[in-house]
Enzyme design. Structure first.
Site, PDB file in Angstrom:
ATOM      1  N   HIS A  55       0.456  -0.995  -0.189  1.00 20.36           N
ATOM      2  CA  HIS A  55       0.498  -0.472  -0.229  1.00 20.36           C
ATOM      3  C   HIS A  55       0.867   1.002   0.013  1.00 20.36           C
ATOM      4  CE1 HIS A  55      -3.270  -2.807   1.040  1.00 20.36           C
ATOM      5  NE2 HIS A  55      -2.869  -3.555   1.819  1.00 20.36           N
ATOM      6  N   SER A  78       1.458   0.037  -5.249  1.00 19.49           N
ATOM      7  CA  SER A  78       0.644  -0.630  -4.672  1.00 19.49           C
ATOM      8  C   SER A  78      -0.001  -2.457  -4.412  1.00 19.49           C
ATOM      9  CB  SER A  78      -0.627  -0.202  -4.628  1.00 19.49           C
ATOM     10  OG  SER A  78      -0.715   1.045  -3.320  1.00 19.49           O
ATOM     11  N   SER A  83      -5.744   1.570  -2.930  1.00 19.69           N
ATOM     12  CA  SER A  83      -4.789   2.367  -1.356  1.00 19.69           C
ATOM     13  C   SER A  83      -3.896   3.335  -1.590  1.00 19.69           C
ATOM     14  CB  SER A  83      -4.388   0.306  -0.870  1.00 19.69           C
ATOM     15  OG  SER A  83      -3.503   0.131  -1.345  1.00 19.69           O
ATOM     16  N   ASP A 144       3.367  -7.998  -0.076  1.00 16.95           N
ATOM     17  CA  ASP A 144       2.035  -7.773   1.255  1.00 16.95           C
ATOM     18  C   ASP A 144       1.206  -7.823   0.066  1.00 16.95           C
ATOM     19  OD1 ASP A 144      -0.557  -6.920   2.688  1.00 16.95           O
ATOM     20  OD2 ASP A 144       0.153  -4.867   2.705  1.00 16.95           O
ATOM     21  N   GLU A 206       4.463  -9.041   3.678  1.00 18.05           N
ATOM     22  CA  GLU A 206       4.174  -8.303   5.490  1.00 18.05           C
ATOM     23  C   GLU A 206       2.560  -9.769   5.840  1.00 18.05           C
ATOM     24  OE1 GLU A 206       4.917  -5.465   6.680  1.00 18.05           O
ATOM     25  OE2 GLU A 206       3.254  -4.380   7.384  1.00 18.05           O
ATOM     26  N   ASN A 231       5.073 -10.942   8.804  1.00 24.10           N
ATOM     27  CA  ASN A 231       3.336 -10.655   9.196  1.00 24.10           C
ATOM     28  C   ASN A 231       3.064 -11.565  10.903  1.00 24.10           C
ATOM     29  OD1 ASN A 231       0.463 -10.081   9.992  1.00 24.10           O
ATOM     30  ND2 ASN A 231       0.547 -12.996   9.802  1.00 24.10           N
ATOM     31  N   LYS A 236       4.661  -7.122  14.834  1.00 25.68           N
ATOM     32  CA  LYS A 236       3.495  -7.351  13.732  1.00 25.68           C
ATOM     33  C   LYS A 236       2.647  -7.520  13.710  1.00 25.68           C
ATOM     34  CE  LYS A 236       1.822  -6.591   9.417  1.00 25.68           C
ATOM     35  NZ  LYS A 236       0.917  -7.253   8.899  1.00 25.68           N
ATOM     36  N   ASP A 240      -0.011  -4.431  13.877  1.00 25.27           N
ATOM     37  CA  ASP A 240      -0.449  -3.671  13.565  1.00 25.27           C
ATOM     38  C   ASP A 240      -2.340  -4.713  13.060  1.00 25.27           C
ATOM     39  OD1 ASP A 240      -1.159  -4.322  10.761  1.00 25.27           O
ATOM     40  OD2 ASP A 240       0.866  -3.844  10.101  1.00 25.27           O
ATOM     41  N   ASN A 241      -2.017  -5.596  13.547  1.00 26.17           N
ATOM     42  CA  ASN A 241      -3.336  -6.094  12.470  1.00 26.17           C
ATOM     43  C   ASN A 241      -4.199  -5.867  13.484  1.00 26.17           C
ATOM     44  OD1 ASN A 241      -1.357  -7.513  11.917  1.00 26.17           O
ATOM     45  ND2 ASN A 241      -2.516  -9.536  11.378  1.00 26.17           N
ATOM     46  N   CYS A 245      -5.944  -1.723  12.906  1.00 23.67           N
ATOM     47  CA  CYS A 245      -7.110  -2.112  12.265  1.00 23.67           C
ATOM     48  C   CYS A 245      -8.512  -1.289  13.774  1.00 23.67           C
ATOM     49  CB  CYS A 245      -7.641  -3.800  12.296  1.00 23.67           C
ATOM     50  SG  CYS A 245      -7.382  -4.460  11.419  1.00 23.67           S
ATOM     51  N   HIS A 351      -7.334  -9.128   3.457  1.00 27.59           N
ATOM     52  CA  HIS A 351      -6.730  -8.819   2.536  1.00 27.59           C
ATOM     53  C   HIS A 351      -7.536  -8.556   0.704  1.00 27.59           C
ATOM     54  CE1 HIS A 351      -2.333  -7.250   0.871  1.00 27.59           C
ATOM     55  NE2 HIS A 351      -3.259  -8.097   0.098  1.00 27.59           N
ATOM     56  N   HIS A 404      -3.315   1.991   8.542  1.00 33.41           N
ATOM     57  CA  HIS A 404      -3.447   2.207  10.073  1.00 33.41           C
ATOM     58  C   HIS A 404      -2.223   3.635  10.429  1.00 33.41           C
ATOM     59  CE1 HIS A 404      -5.004  -1.281  10.274  1.00 33.41           C
ATOM     60  NE2 HIS A 404      -3.594  -2.587  10.418  1.00 33.41           N
ATOM     61  N   SER A 412       5.493  -2.574  12.635  1.00 38.14           N
ATOM     62  CA  SER A 412       5.987  -3.711  11.430  1.00 38.14           C
ATOM     63  C   SER A 412       6.495  -3.617  10.502  1.00 38.14           C
ATOM     64  CB  SER A 412       4.356  -3.276  10.015  1.00 38.14           C
ATOM     65  OG  SER A 412       2.667  -3.275  11.142  1.00 38.14           O
ATOM     66  N   GLN A 416      10.325  -4.977   8.694  1.00 37.07           N
ATOM     67  CA  GLN A 416      10.411  -5.631   7.861  1.00 37.07           C
ATOM     68  C   GLN A 416      11.901  -5.078   7.120  1.00 37.07           C
ATOM     69  OE1 GLN A 416       8.968  -6.901   4.834  1.00 37.07           O
ATOM     70  NE2 GLN A 416       6.655  -6.503   4.756  1.00 37.07           N
TER      71      GLN A 416
HETATM   72  P1  NAI Z   1      -6.027 -14.467  12.023  1.00 39.13           P
HETATM   73  O1  NAI Z   1      -5.948 -16.064  11.473  1.00 39.13           O
HETATM   74  O2  NAI Z   1      -5.236 -14.039  13.074  1.00 39.13           O
HETATM   75  O3  NAI Z   1      -7.172 -13.970  11.447  1.00 39.13           O
HETATM   76  C1  NAI Z   1      -8.459 -14.828  11.500  1.00 39.13           C
HETATM   77  C2  NAI Z   1      -9.970 -15.599  11.774  1.00 39.13           C
HETATM   78  O4  NAI Z   1     -10.784 -15.748  11.008  1.00 39.13           O
HETATM   79  C3  NAI Z   1      -9.094 -17.199  12.392  1.00 39.13           C
HETATM   80  O5  NAI Z   1      -9.201 -16.586  13.641  1.00 39.13           O
HETATM   81  C4  NAI Z   1      -9.705 -17.833  11.895  1.00 39.13           C
HETATM   82  O6  NAI Z   1     -10.662 -19.069  12.085  1.00 39.13           O
HETATM   83  C5  NAI Z   1     -11.355 -17.252  11.144  1.00 39.13           C
HETATM   84  N1  NAI Z   1     -12.358 -17.616  10.434  1.00 39.13           N
HETATM   85  C6  NAI Z   1     -11.805 -18.405   8.611  1.00 39.13           C
HETATM   86  N2  NAI Z   1     -12.704 -18.346   8.446  1.00 39.13           N
HETATM   87  C7  NAI Z   1     -14.095 -17.837   9.223  1.00 39.13           C
HETATM   88  C8  NAI Z   1     -15.225 -18.497   8.871  1.00 39.13           C
HETATM   89  N3  NAI Z   1     -15.961 -18.626   8.113  1.00 39.13           N
HETATM   90  N4  NAI Z   1     -15.564 -17.507   9.040  1.00 39.13           N
HETATM   91  C9  NAI Z   1     -15.988 -16.733  10.980  1.00 39.13           C
HETATM   92  N5  NAI Z   1     -14.830 -16.584  11.386  1.00 39.13           N
HETATM   93  C10 NAI Z   1     -13.422 -17.172  10.290  1.00 39.13           C
HETATM   94  O7  NAI Z   1      -5.638 -13.527  10.182  1.00 39.13           O
HETATM   95  P2  NAI Z   1      -5.574 -12.099  10.882  1.00 39.13           P
HETATM   96  O8  NAI Z   1      -3.741 -11.926  11.471  1.00 39.13           O
HETATM   97  O9  NAI Z   1      -6.529 -12.182  11.737  1.00 39.13           O
HETATM   98  O10 NAI Z   1      -5.844 -11.889   9.102  1.00 39.13           O
HETATM   99  C11 NAI Z   1      -7.270 -10.965   8.565  1.00 39.13           C
HETATM  100  C12 NAI Z   1      -7.179 -11.063   7.560  1.00 39.13           C
HETATM  101  O11 NAI Z   1      -6.644  -9.912   7.260  1.00 39.13           O
HETATM  102  C13 NAI Z   1      -5.998 -11.208   6.426  1.00 39.13           C
HETATM  103  O12 NAI Z   1      -5.854 -11.627   5.117  1.00 39.13           O
HETATM  104  C14 NAI Z   1      -5.231 -10.709   6.551  1.00 39.13           C
HETATM  105  O13 NAI Z   1      -3.863 -10.352   5.490  1.00 39.13           O
HETATM  106  C15 NAI Z   1      -5.268  -9.538   6.249  1.00 39.13           C
HETATM  107  N6  NAI Z   1      -5.103  -8.177   7.379  1.00 39.13           N
HETATM  108  C16 NAI Z   1      -5.601  -6.704   6.649  1.00 39.13           C
HETATM  109  C17 NAI Z   1      -5.260  -5.553   7.548  1.00 39.13           C
HETATM  110  C18 NAI Z   1      -5.622  -4.521   7.486  1.00 39.13           C
HETATM  111  O14 NAI Z   1      -5.048  -3.380   7.427  1.00 39.13           O
HETATM  112  N7  NAI Z   1      -6.537  -4.417   6.193  1.00 39.13           N
HETATM  113  C19 NAI Z   1      -4.087  -5.640   8.802  1.00 39.13           C
HETATM  114  C20 NAI Z   1      -3.594  -7.125   8.952  1.00 39.13           C
HETATM  115  C21 NAI Z   1      -3.678  -7.815   7.840  1.00 39.13           C
END
Ligand code: NAI
Length: 483
Positions: A55, A78, A83, A144, A206, A231, A236, A240-241, A245, A351, A404, A412, A416
């Site tokens: 991003h 990006s 983003s 990322d 990332e 990650n 991180k 960050d997550n 968020c 993501h 963020h 984070s 990196q």
């Molecule tokens: P995580 O693996 O810690 O959490 C995901 C959760 O979703 C898990 O606990 C899992 O059991 C649950 N899950 C999976 N399938 C499901 C379903 N069908 N129904 C309900 N729950 C379900 O992953 P994290 O780190 O929380 O990341 C989640 C996503 O967010 C990833 O795609 C990551 O790349 C993205 N992300 C986005 C950010 C942003 O700024 N927008 C920042 C950091 C991560």
């Protein structure tokens, strides 16, 4: 001086605004600034050609300029079509010493609101080094979500096979774009991606979703170069997550809709790191938060944290706000959306955009889409009720707001930079595989952020350290400790 072909951004005239915000962000990113100071003389990234796909925001600008200060030659895109912050992109191209007429910064190919064709053109262009350099491509990737890594892998795979699958072999619109791009590329040069792939020493990734892709490629034997999983540095994903968020989910909702969150029913799908931050923030605004989970551990955590945990089907018709945080696909289907309350807000912060079935929604007979403003659409069902979808189902905190804040991204991005230095300077210590940074570096990243918050750390006595079996200087926890 960069020529007009060396970059593509929305408007270089925004560079001054971008530079002012970069200056403010630098103060909020003490980890990155400390790393600049520590390595300024050693120049550990001299000779590194880093292609970054992350991003293109103000915070990322501080990351890019840190890599450059440590000696790297950098090209950037990006990792999402919505983003980019156009003033950040412009400022990075102009650079701290350049002017709009004589840009002297880093080649960036990114603007807010790219089409999918443009997005993949940017990624490909940033992966190809200028002919005059004598290099085909980068020797390091900073990724990322894994799109840049994926393009090199798919390109290599199809070159080895001598053919790219037909565009008709898939229904996925984005994959069609990638296949068309690789067909053109193969026709032009049948060894482009193999050559680029061979030169790459490694990738630092990332996010959760990109890390999943890397472990899968390693398991099935297709990974071409070693990877550091940034990650899963504690500093991180647990910051960050979660705390990132916690800040930016509200920002996305407010800027997109300005709807009052207090008193509303909000559903958070997924209670991992991102879900925990989102649920906490929504509760902080006075929403009644309901969580959905598939993992009994995370479901129990959510329950213990005081959230109702149930299935989406149970609450789809009573909730006002939906946020998907799973990194999984088809979480909210068209069928779910048809049953929602009038003007329910549907958004994703994971993501990729497939957590919400946007294609299915668009196929609903008689449905009508009214664009309210950029990245906010009202979808009206034939019965007259409507839902509001943010950022076309793409990550709403970056699509509708600015992602963020700097301080959390400093954590984070310090990971990196350290990961780039590790892989680039100690390549032999990282044979093909996926690694996390050692704990002492994780602790170092945290340490670099304490002073700014006025944190006073207690120092272990020698006797205490011996009693709990650690070194006075750390690491303080075993590798299996979960924080
Ligand atoms: P995580 O693996 O810690 O959490 C995901 C959760 O979703 C898990 O606990 C899992 O059991 C649950 N899950 C999976 N399938 C499901 C379903 N069908 N129904 C309900 N729950 C379900 O992953 P994290 O780190 O929380 O990341 C989640 C996503 O967010 C990833 O795609 C990551 O790349 C993205 N992300 C986005 C950010 C942003 O700024 N927008 C920042 C950091 C991560």
């Amino acid at each position: 001086v960069l020529s007009a072909d060396d970059f593509k951004v929305a408007d270089l005239g925004l560079a001054e605004f971008g530079r002012k915000e970069i200056r403010l962000a630098e103060h909020e990113m003490p980890g990155l600034m400390a790393v600049r100071k520590e390595f300024a003389a050693a120049q550990p990234l001299a000779g590194a050609r880093i292609m970054g796909s992350l991003h293109m925001t103000i915070q990322t600008a501080v990351l890019i300029e840190t890599l450059v200060e440590l000696g790297a030659d950098v090209r950037w895109v990006s990792c999402n079509i919505f983003s980019t912050q156009d003033h950040a992109a412009a400022a990075v191209v102009v650079g701290p010493e350049g002017t709009v007429d004589e840009p002297r910064g880093v080649p960036v190919f990114a603007w807010k609101g790219e089409t999918l064709e443009e997005y993949w053109w940017c990624t490909e262009t940033a992966l190809r080094w200028p002919a005059a350099s004598g290099f085909a491509g980068p020797n390091m990737i900073l990724d990322d979500g894994g799109d840049a890594t994926m393009l090199v892998h798919k390109g290599t795979e199809y070159e080895k096979a001598g053919a790219v699958p037909s565009v008709d072999s898939t229904d996925n619109e984005e994959l069609k774009v990638v296949l068309a791009l690789l067909q053109r590329s193969l026709a032009e040069d049948s060894t482009r991606w193999t050559t680029i792939g061979r030169e790459i020493k490694g990738v630092t990734e990332e996010t959760t979703t990109g890390v999943h892709r890397l472990y899968e490629m390693f398991r099935n034997g297709s990974l071409l170069f070693p990877a550091i999983n940034v990650n899963d540095s504690v500093t991180k994903s647990k910051f960050d997550n979660k705390y990132g968020c916690r800040h930016s989910v509200i920002d996305g909702l407010n800027r997109a809709t300005d709807v009052l969150i207090g008193g509303k029913v909000a559903v958070v799908c997924g209670y991992g790191d991102v879900g925990k931050g989102c649920a906490d923030a929504l509760r902080g605004q006075g929403a009644r938060v309901i969580v959905t989970e598939i993992d009994p551990i995370c479901a129990l955590q959510a329950a213990m944290d005081g959230f109702q945990v149930t299935t989406l089907e149970d609450v789809v018709d009573i909730a006002d706000i939906f946020v998907t945080t799973t990194g999984n696909f088809m979480i909210i289907t068209a069928e779910h959306m048809a049953k929602m309350k009038h003007q329910a807000i549907v958004s994703n912060i994971g993501h990729f955009d497939n957590e919400i079935d946007m294609a299915g929604l668009a196929r609903t007979p008689g449905i009508q889409k009214i664009n309210i403003k950029p990245q906010v659409d009202e979808w009206v069902f034939p019965d007259g009720h409507s839902i509001i979808v943010l950022a076309e189902g793409r990550l709403m905190n970056l699509g509708c707001a600015t992602g963020h804040p700097s301080f959390v991204m400093s954590n984070s991005f310090t990971n990196q930079v350290i990961a780039q230095i590790e892989l680039f300077t100690k390549t032999a210590e990282y044979p093909l595989g996926v690694y996390t940074l050692p704990k002492h570096l994780d602790e170092k990243v945290a340490r670099l952020h304490l002073d700014a918050l006025g944190v006073k750390l207690t120092k272990l006595t020698k006797e205490q350290a011996e009693y709990i079996g650690v070194d006075v200087e750390g690491p303080y926890k075993s590798d299996h400790y979960r924080y």
